[in-house]
Design a protein around this motif. Structure first.
Motif, PDB file in Angstrom:
ATOM      1  N   MET A  88       0.842  -1.194   0.000  1.00  0.00           N
ATOM      2  CA  MET A  88       0.000   0.000   0.000  1.00  0.00           C
ATOM      3  C   MET A  88       0.877   1.244   0.000  1.00  0.00           C
ATOM      4  O   MET A  88       2.084   1.171   0.247  1.00  0.00           O
ATOM      5  CB  MET A  88      -0.939   0.018   1.211  1.00  0.00           C
ATOM      6  N   VAL A  89       0.273   2.382  -0.281  1.00  0.00           N
ATOM      7  CA  VAL A  89       0.992   3.654  -0.249  1.00  0.00           C
ATOM      8  C   VAL A  89       1.401   3.951   1.190  1.00  0.00           C
ATOM      9  O   VAL A  89       0.574   3.906   2.103  1.00  0.00           O
ATOM     10  CB  VAL A  89       0.105   4.793  -0.797  1.00  0.00           C
ATOM     11  N   LYS A  90       2.662   4.263   1.389  1.00  0.00           N
ATOM     12  CA  LYS A  90       3.143   4.556   2.740  1.00  0.00           C
ATOM     13  C   LYS A  90       3.572   6.009   2.902  1.00  0.00           C
ATOM     14  O   LYS A  90       3.872   6.449   4.009  1.00  0.00           O
ATOM     15  CB  LYS A  90       4.320   3.625   3.088  1.00  0.00           C
ATOM     16  N   SER A  91       3.630   6.747   1.812  1.00  0.00           N
ATOM     17  CA  SER A  91       4.008   8.162   1.880  1.00  0.00           C
ATOM     18  C   SER A  91       2.766   8.995   1.582  1.00  0.00           C
ATOM     19  O   SER A  91       1.647   8.582   1.869  1.00  0.00           O
ATOM     20  CB  SER A  91       5.128   8.444   0.874  1.00  0.00           C
ATOM     21  N   ALA A  92       2.949  10.171   1.017  1.00  0.00           N
ATOM     22  CA  ALA A  92       1.804  11.008   0.661  1.00  0.00           C
ATOM     23  C   ALA A  92       0.942  10.288  -0.366  1.00  0.00           C
ATOM     24  O   ALA A  92       1.445   9.679  -1.308  1.00  0.00           O
ATOM     25  CB  ALA A  92       2.292  12.339   0.102  1.00  0.00           C
ATOM     26  N   GLY A  93      -0.365  10.350  -0.171  1.00  0.00           N
ATOM     27  CA  GLY A  93      -1.265   9.669  -1.084  1.00  0.00           C
ATOM     28  C   GLY A  93      -2.707  10.023  -0.802  1.00  0.00           C
ATOM     29  O   GLY A  93      -3.023  10.797   0.104  1.00  0.00           O
ATOM     30  N   ASP A 120       5.449  -1.257   1.884  1.00  0.00           N
ATOM     31  CA  ASP A 120       5.293  -0.172   0.925  1.00  0.00           C
ATOM     32  C   ASP A 120       5.115  -0.779  -0.465  1.00  0.00           C
ATOM     33  O   ASP A 120       5.895  -1.638  -0.894  1.00  0.00           O
ATOM     34  CB  ASP A 120       6.539   0.715   0.958  1.00  0.00           C
ATOM     35  N   ALA A 121       4.100  -0.338  -1.181  1.00  0.00           N
ATOM     36  CA  ALA A 121       3.805  -0.917  -2.495  1.00  0.00           C
ATOM     37  C   ALA A 121       4.991  -0.814  -3.446  1.00  0.00           C
ATOM     38  O   ALA A 121       5.215  -1.722  -4.260  1.00  0.00           O
ATOM     39  CB  ALA A 121       2.583  -0.237  -3.103  1.00  0.00           C
ATOM     40  N   VAL A 122       5.765   0.264  -3.366  1.00  0.00           N
ATOM     41  CA  VAL A 122       6.879   0.410  -4.304  1.00  0.00           C
ATOM     42  C   VAL A 122       7.941  -0.652  -4.049  1.00  0.00           C
ATOM     43  O   VAL A 122       8.596  -1.138  -4.988  1.00  0.00           O
ATOM     44  CB  VAL A 122       7.472   1.835  -4.237  1.00  0.00           C
ATOM     45  N   MET A 123       8.099  -1.085  -2.789  1.00  0.00           N
ATOM     46  CA  MET A 123       9.046  -2.153  -2.498  1.00  0.00           C
ATOM     47  C   MET A 123       8.520  -3.501  -2.997  1.00  0.00           C
ATOM     48  O   MET A 123       9.295  -4.365  -3.417  1.00  0.00           O
ATOM     49  CB  MET A 123       9.314  -2.215  -0.996  1.00  0.00           C
ATOM     50  N   VAL A 124       7.202  -3.666  -2.963  1.00  0.00           N
ATOM     51  CA  VAL A 124       6.605  -4.884  -3.514  1.00  0.00           C
ATOM     52  C   VAL A 124       6.832  -4.928  -5.021  1.00  0.00           C
ATOM     53  O   VAL A 124       7.214  -5.967  -5.579  1.00  0.00           O
ATOM     54  CB  VAL A 124       5.103  -4.953  -3.175  1.00  0.00           C
ATOM     55  N   TYR A 125       6.607  -3.809  -5.685  1.00  0.00           N
ATOM     56  CA  TYR A 125       6.900  -3.736  -7.121  1.00  0.00           C
ATOM     57  C   TYR A 125       8.354  -4.145  -7.381  1.00  0.00           C
ATOM     58  O   TYR A 125       8.634  -4.964  -8.267  1.00  0.00           O
ATOM     59  CB  TYR A 125       6.682  -2.314  -7.638  1.00  0.00           C
ATOM     60  N   ARG A 126       9.276  -3.564  -6.636  1.00  0.00           N
ATOM     61  CA  ARG A 126      10.695  -3.858  -6.865  1.00  0.00           C
ATOM     62  C   ARG A 126      10.994  -5.334  -6.660  1.00  0.00           C
ATOM     63  O   ARG A 126      11.621  -5.982  -7.515  1.00  0.00           O
ATOM     64  CB  ARG A 126      11.567  -3.025  -5.921  1.00  0.00           C
ATOM     65  N   VAL A 142      -6.012   0.520 -11.848  1.00  0.00           N
ATOM     66  CA  VAL A 142      -7.421   0.907 -11.910  1.00  0.00           C
ATOM     67  C   VAL A 142      -7.723   1.926 -10.815  1.00  0.00           C
ATOM     68  O   VAL A 142      -8.863   2.062 -10.365  1.00  0.00           O
ATOM     69  CB  VAL A 142      -8.348  -0.323 -11.802  1.00  0.00           C
ATOM     70  N   GLY A 143      -6.696   2.629 -10.401  1.00  0.00           N
ATOM     71  CA  GLY A 143      -6.840   3.673  -9.391  1.00  0.00           C
ATOM     72  C   GLY A 143      -5.870   4.798  -9.697  1.00  0.00           C
ATOM     73  O   GLY A 143      -5.667   5.169 -10.853  1.00  0.00           O
ATOM     74  N   TYR A 144      -5.241   5.307  -8.659  1.00  0.00           N
ATOM     75  CA  TYR A 144      -4.337   6.442  -8.803  1.00  0.00           C
ATOM     76  C   TYR A 144      -2.946   5.952  -9.192  1.00  0.00           C
ATOM     77  O   TYR A 144      -2.617   4.769  -9.035  1.00  0.00           O
ATOM     78  CB  TYR A 144      -4.317   7.241  -7.508  1.00  0.00           C
ATOM     79  N   LEU A 145      -2.118   6.861  -9.668  1.00  0.00           N
ATOM     80  CA  LEU A 145      -0.810   6.483 -10.199  1.00  0.00           C
ATOM     81  C   LEU A 145       0.315   6.762  -9.203  1.00  0.00           C
ATOM     82  O   LEU A 145       1.479   6.866  -9.577  1.00  0.00           O
ATOM     83  CB  LEU A 145      -0.568   7.203 -11.526  1.00  0.00           C
ATOM     84  N   THR A 146      -0.040   6.831  -7.943  1.00  0.00           N
ATOM     85  CA  THR A 146       0.919   7.130  -6.880  1.00  0.00           C
ATOM     86  C   THR A 146       2.047   6.113  -6.833  1.00  0.00           C
ATOM     87  O   THR A 146       3.231   6.475  -6.753  1.00  0.00           O
ATOM     88  CB  THR A 146       0.197   7.167  -5.523  1.00  0.00           C
ATOM     89  N   ALA A 201      -2.951  14.369  -9.009  1.00  0.00           N
ATOM     90  CA  ALA A 201      -2.588  14.937 -10.306  1.00  0.00           C
ATOM     91  C   ALA A 201      -1.079  14.961 -10.524  1.00  0.00           C
ATOM     92  O   ALA A 201      -0.601  14.732 -11.641  1.00  0.00           O
ATOM     93  CB  ALA A 201      -3.167  16.345 -10.437  1.00  0.00           C
ATOM     94  N   LYS A 202      -0.321  15.218  -9.483  1.00  0.00           N
ATOM     95  CA  LYS A 202       1.136  15.275  -9.646  1.00  0.00           C
ATOM     96  C   LYS A 202       1.689  13.922 -10.081  1.00  0.00           C
ATOM     97  O   LYS A 202       2.568  13.847 -10.949  1.00  0.00           O
ATOM     98  CB  LYS A 202       1.791  15.737  -8.343  1.00  0.00           C
ATOM     99  N   SER A 203       1.174  12.858  -9.483  1.00  0.00           N
ATOM    100  CA  SER A 203       1.643  11.526  -9.873  1.00  0.00           C
ATOM    101  C   SER A 203       1.217  11.196 -11.296  1.00  0.00           C
ATOM    102  O   SER A 203       1.998  10.649 -12.084  1.00  0.00           O
ATOM    103  CB  SER A 203       1.101  10.474  -8.903  1.00  0.00           C
ATOM    104  N   ALA A 204      -0.034  11.513 -11.637  1.00  0.00           N
ATOM    105  CA  ALA A 204      -0.516  11.232 -12.989  1.00  0.00           C
ATOM    106  C   ALA A 204       0.332  11.961 -14.025  1.00  0.00           C
ATOM    107  O   ALA A 204       0.724  11.381 -15.052  1.00  0.00           O
ATOM    108  CB  ALA A 204      -1.983  11.633 -13.114  1.00  0.00           C
TER     109      ALA A 204
END
Length: 333
Positions: A88-93, A120-126, A142-146, A201-204
C-alpha cells in the motif's frame, strides 16, 4: 479430450488463446476505496487466473486507507490465494471516504493487522519485478498512479536496480484505466470527470509523461459511466459470504445493483487483449497538462494507445464480464 477437440474446431481463436497461450503475469494496482467496481475487477482477475489465463504476482493499493488493502486481501483469501504479496501507499497519497472497504475489512478474515505491517507498495513492485523474466509483466492500474510515480523515482540501492531500470527490463505493458478520449483526435476538457488522474494529479502528470514503455488507456467513454455499460446485480446469485457481492451491497446500501464496468473491462483487456470486444487507436501520446486536461498527439513514435468501442457490442462485453464476475472460486462446489 474429444470435448476439447470439438471446442477448438468450433472456436479456434478462443480455445487456442486459452489452452496454449502462456498465462499473463500481472501486478494489480487498485484504489479499492470509492467505487465497488474495483472489487468486481478482482473477481474478473481471479476467475481468469483460475482458468490459467493469468498469474497474479501481487496486489497493491494506491491509497493510504488500511481497510482498502484489507479488502483486497479478503478477496484474495476468498478466491483461494491468501498468500499473494500485498502493498500500500506509505508516503503522501489519496485518502477518500469509502462506502464498503471498512465494512468488508470488519466482516471478512484477512491478515492485515495494521498499516504499519503492510509493506510499501513500491518495495513490492521492486521485489516482484526483480524475480521476473525480461519484458514479461503487465501492470494494471485501476486507481491512482501514486505507486507508479514512486516506482519511477525509486533510486538504485544496495545492489537493487532503479525503478526505471526495472520498468525498462521487466514490464511488457502498462494498462491504465483513465482519461476521456472523445473526438478525433481526442481532447479531454474534463467535462466527464477523471478522478483516477485528478485526485493525485502530480503523480498522474509524472507517470504519463515519463513512463518509458507501451501503454494502453481504457478510457471512461469505453467502460465507465459515460459508456453505458454496467453489470453487478447478478452477484446476488453468488454465495452470501462472497466479499465482492458484499462490496456491491454495501456500496448501494442494500441489494447489489448494476454499476459501470471501468475496472473490470481494464482487467479483461489486459489479460485477453482486444478479442471481439474493442478496437485500438494508432500510436500517439497523451499531452497531459497539470490540470489533467489533455489533447492527444498522434504519431508513430508514441508508445501510447487507447481502446475504442466497437459498434453495437455493448451487450456482448457485458455478457463476457458478467460470466466472469459470478464464477465461483476454483475448487468450490
Amino acid at each position: 479430450m474429444k470435448t476439447l477437440s470439438r471446442l477448438i474446431l468450433l472456436f479456434p481463436k478462443i480455445c487456442l488463446s486459452v489452452v496454449f497461450a502462456a498465462p499473463v503475469k500481472v501486478i494489480f494496482d487498485t484504489d479499492m476505496e470509492t467505487d465497488c467496481d474495483d472489487a468486481g475487477a478482482m473477481a474478473v482477475l481471479h476467475t481468469l487466473a483460475d482458468r490459467g489465463e493469468c498469474e497474479i504476482l501481487a496486489t497493491v493499493t494506491s491509497v493510504r486507507d488500511v481497510n482498502s488493502i484489507a479488502t483486497v486481501d479478503a478477496i484474495n483469501r476468498y478466491r483461494g490465494r491468501p498468500d499473494l504479496p500485498l502493498g500500500m501507499v506509505k508516503s503522501a497519497g489519496v485518502l477518500e471516504p469509502t462506502k464498503f472497504a471498512s465494512k468488508i475489512a470488519t466482516e471478512f478474515p484477512h491478515r492485515v493487522t495494521s498499516a504499519e505491517a503492510v509493506p510499501d507498495a513500491v518495495m513490492v513492485y521492486r521485489d516482484v519485478l526483480e524475480k521476473q523474466a525480461d519484458h514479461s509483466v503487465v501492470i494494471i492500474t485501476v486507481g491512482y498512479l501514486t505507486n507508479l510515480k514512486n516506482l519511477l523515482q525509486l533510486p538504485a540501492s544496495d545492489g537493487h536496480p532503479s525503478g526505471l531500470d526495472l520498468i525498462n527490463a521487466k514490464v511488457s505493458k502498462w494498462v491504465c484505466m483513465g482519461g476521456n478520449f472523445v473526438g478525433n483526435p481526442p481532447k479531454d476538457e474534463l467535462k466527464l470527470g477523471n478522478v483516477n488522474f485528478q485526485r493525485d494529479a502530480k503523480s498522474a502528470y509524472e507517470v504519463i509523461h515519463h513512463w518509458p514503455g507501451e501503454t494502453v488507456f481504457a478510457g471512461r467513454e469505453v467502460c465507465s459511466v459515460p459508456s453505458g455499460l454496467q453489470i453487478g446485480e447478478s452477484l446476488a446469485s453468488t454465495p452470501a459470504d462472497n466479499p465482492v457481492r458484499r462490496a456491491y451491497e454495501h456500496y448501494f446500501g442494500g441489494k447489489a445493483k448494476n454499476r459501470h464496468v471501468a475496472d473490470l473491462a481494464t482487467v479483461l483487456y489486459a489479460i485477453r487483449g482486444l478479442t471481439d470486444c474493442w478496437d485500438i487507436s494508432e500510436p500517439g501520446r497523451m499531452n497531459l497538462q497539470p490540470d489533467m486536461k489533455f489533447d492527444w498527439q498522434p504519431g508513430t513514435v508514441g508508445k501510447q494507445r487507447y481502446l475504442l468501442k466497437k459498434p453495437a457490442n455493448d451487450r456482448q462485453v457485458e455478457a463476457v464480464l458478467n460470466e466472469l464476475i459470478v464464477a465461483p472460486p476454483h475448487g468450490s462446489r
